[in-house]
Enzyme design. Sequence first.
Site, PDB file in Angstrom:
ATOM      1  N   ASP A  11      -6.239 -36.715  22.024  1.00  0.00           N
ATOM      2  CA  ASP A  11      -6.381 -38.144  22.278  1.00  0.00           C
ATOM      3  C   ASP A  11      -5.515 -38.885  21.258  1.00  0.00           C
ATOM      4  O   ASP A  11      -4.736 -38.266  20.520  1.00  0.00           O
ATOM      5  CB  ASP A  11      -7.855 -38.573  22.241  1.00  0.00           C
ATOM      6  CG  ASP A  11      -8.475 -38.568  20.851  1.00  0.00           C
ATOM      7  OD1 ASP A  11      -7.806 -38.152  19.868  1.00  0.00           O
ATOM      8  OD2 ASP A  11      -9.641 -38.970  20.737  1.00  0.00           O
ATOM      9  N   HIS A  12      -5.639 -40.197  21.216  1.00  0.00           N
ATOM     10  CA  HIS A  12      -4.819 -41.008  20.316  1.00  0.00           C
ATOM     11  C   HIS A  12      -5.016 -40.638  18.841  1.00  0.00           C
ATOM     12  O   HIS A  12      -4.057 -40.629  18.075  1.00  0.00           O
ATOM     13  CB  HIS A  12      -5.110 -42.498  20.532  1.00  0.00           C
ATOM     14  CG  HIS A  12      -6.556 -42.845  20.392  1.00  0.00           C
ATOM     15  ND1 HIS A  12      -7.468 -42.595  21.402  1.00  0.00           N
ATOM     16  CD2 HIS A  12      -7.264 -43.387  19.372  1.00  0.00           C
ATOM     17  CE1 HIS A  12      -8.669 -42.980  21.000  1.00  0.00           C
ATOM     18  NE2 HIS A  12      -8.577 -43.460  19.770  1.00  0.00           N
ATOM     19  N   CYS A  68      -8.984 -34.277  18.547  1.00  0.00           N
ATOM     20  CA  CYS A  68      -9.425 -35.669  18.564  1.00  0.00           C
ATOM     21  C   CYS A  68      -9.745 -36.033  17.120  1.00  0.00           C
ATOM     22  O   CYS A  68      -9.365 -35.305  16.201  1.00  0.00           O
ATOM     23  CB  CYS A  68     -10.595 -35.891  19.521  1.00  0.00           C
ATOM     24  SG  CYS A  68     -12.174 -35.164  19.037  1.00  0.00           S
ATOM     25  N   THR A  70     -12.569 -35.977  15.347  1.00  0.00           N
ATOM     26  CA  THR A  70     -13.408 -34.989  14.660  1.00  0.00           C
ATOM     27  C   THR A  70     -13.316 -33.596  15.268  1.00  0.00           C
ATOM     28  O   THR A  70     -13.775 -32.633  14.670  1.00  0.00           O
ATOM     29  CB  THR A  70     -14.893 -35.402  14.709  1.00  0.00           C
ATOM     30  OG1 THR A  70     -15.312 -35.414  16.081  1.00  0.00           O
ATOM     31  CG2 THR A  70     -15.117 -36.757  14.060  1.00  0.00           C
ATOM     32  N   ILE A  72     -15.099 -32.826  17.720  1.00  0.00           N
ATOM     33  CA  ILE A  72     -16.407 -32.640  18.356  1.00  0.00           C
ATOM     34  C   ILE A  72     -16.416 -33.138  19.791  1.00  0.00           C
ATOM     35  O   ILE A  72     -16.775 -32.398  20.716  1.00  0.00           O
ATOM     36  CB  ILE A  72     -17.514 -33.331  17.526  1.00  0.00           C
ATOM     37  CG1 ILE A  72     -17.606 -32.695  16.141  1.00  0.00           C
ATOM     38  CG2 ILE A  72     -18.851 -33.260  18.251  1.00  0.00           C
ATOM     39  CD1 ILE A  72     -18.458 -33.489  15.150  1.00  0.00           C
ATOM     40  N   HIS A 101     -15.920 -13.215  17.076  1.00  0.00           N
ATOM     41  CA  HIS A 101     -17.301 -13.110  17.545  1.00  0.00           C
ATOM     42  C   HIS A 101     -17.574 -13.846  18.845  1.00  0.00           C
ATOM     43  O   HIS A 101     -18.461 -13.452  19.598  1.00  0.00           O
ATOM     44  CB  HIS A 101     -18.262 -13.637  16.482  1.00  0.00           C
ATOM     45  CG  HIS A 101     -18.274 -12.808  15.242  1.00  0.00           C
ATOM     46  ND1 HIS A 101     -19.132 -13.075  14.197  1.00  0.00           N
ATOM     47  CD2 HIS A 101     -17.553 -11.727  14.863  1.00  0.00           C
ATOM     48  CE1 HIS A 101     -18.936 -12.182  13.234  1.00  0.00           C
ATOM     49  NE2 HIS A 101     -17.965 -11.358  13.620  1.00  0.00           N
ATOM     50  N   ARG A 112      -8.923 -36.412  11.851  1.00  0.00           N
ATOM     51  CA  ARG A 112      -9.372 -37.284  10.765  1.00  0.00           C
ATOM     52  C   ARG A 112     -10.097 -36.515   9.661  1.00  0.00           C
ATOM     53  O   ARG A 112     -10.466 -37.093   8.644  1.00  0.00           O
ATOM     54  CB  ARG A 112     -10.271 -38.386  11.316  1.00  0.00           C
ATOM     55  CG  ARG A 112      -9.522 -39.354  12.224  1.00  0.00           C
ATOM     56  CD  ARG A 112     -10.408 -40.437  12.792  1.00  0.00           C
ATOM     57  NE  ARG A 112      -9.623 -41.340  13.608  1.00  0.00           N
ATOM     58  CZ  ARG A 112     -10.073 -41.952  14.686  1.00  0.00           C
ATOM     59  NH1 ARG A 112     -11.322 -41.746  15.094  1.00  0.00           N
ATOM     60  NH2 ARG A 112      -9.293 -42.758  15.374  1.00  0.00           N
ATOM     61  N   HIS A 137     -21.246  -8.550  20.780  1.00  0.00           N
ATOM     62  CA  HIS A 137     -20.472  -9.772  20.993  1.00  0.00           C
ATOM     63  C   HIS A 137     -20.139  -9.967  22.472  1.00  0.00           C
ATOM     64  O   HIS A 137     -20.195 -11.089  22.976  1.00  0.00           O
ATOM     65  CB  HIS A 137     -19.195  -9.764  20.156  1.00  0.00           C
ATOM     66  CG  HIS A 137     -19.442  -9.779  18.685  1.00  0.00           C
ATOM     67  ND1 HIS A 137     -20.250 -10.708  18.068  1.00  0.00           N
ATOM     68  CD2 HIS A 137     -18.989  -8.964  17.703  1.00  0.00           C
ATOM     69  CE1 HIS A 137     -20.279 -10.475  16.774  1.00  0.00           C
ATOM     70  NE2 HIS A 137     -19.531  -9.419  16.520  1.00  0.00           N
TER      71      HIS A 137
END
Length: 145
Positions: A11-12, A68, A70, A72, A101, A112, A137
């Site tokens: 994203d930006h 992005c 973060t 997240i 894993h 950021r 796994h």
Amino acid sequence: MPPETIAIAADHAGFELKELLKAELVRLGFQSLDLGTNGPESVDYPDFADKLAAALKEGRAARGVLICGTGIGISIAANRHRHVRAAVCHDGTSARLARQHNNANVLALGARLLGPEVAKDCLETFLATAFEGGERHTRRVGKLS
């Protein structure tokens, strides 16, 4: 054999880091598939997670990188797609373990939160690390999709 293609989108907030990591992909011997965004103007990160998920599903790339602010939000959006296993990573250790894993196929980064050198280390480690496999796994990753 042609170089492996890695899809990359942001994203930006992640635009500048995306541009830096595209060059890093080339330095590492990969080809990048840039899915945008193409500037710092505000955009919605789920749109770019969807573009990357589509590229993986269509076979245009086997792995990807999403960025992005973060890491997240864009990872949550990407993980809505059953064939995507996006992992937010903050250092080389988390990138290595995401591959070993969890067989993550998408590296998610927070522009950021990470400096450029840490982001490059995450990328290089993620791309150089194989899934460990094994019964434990493999069973767990199978339950993810």
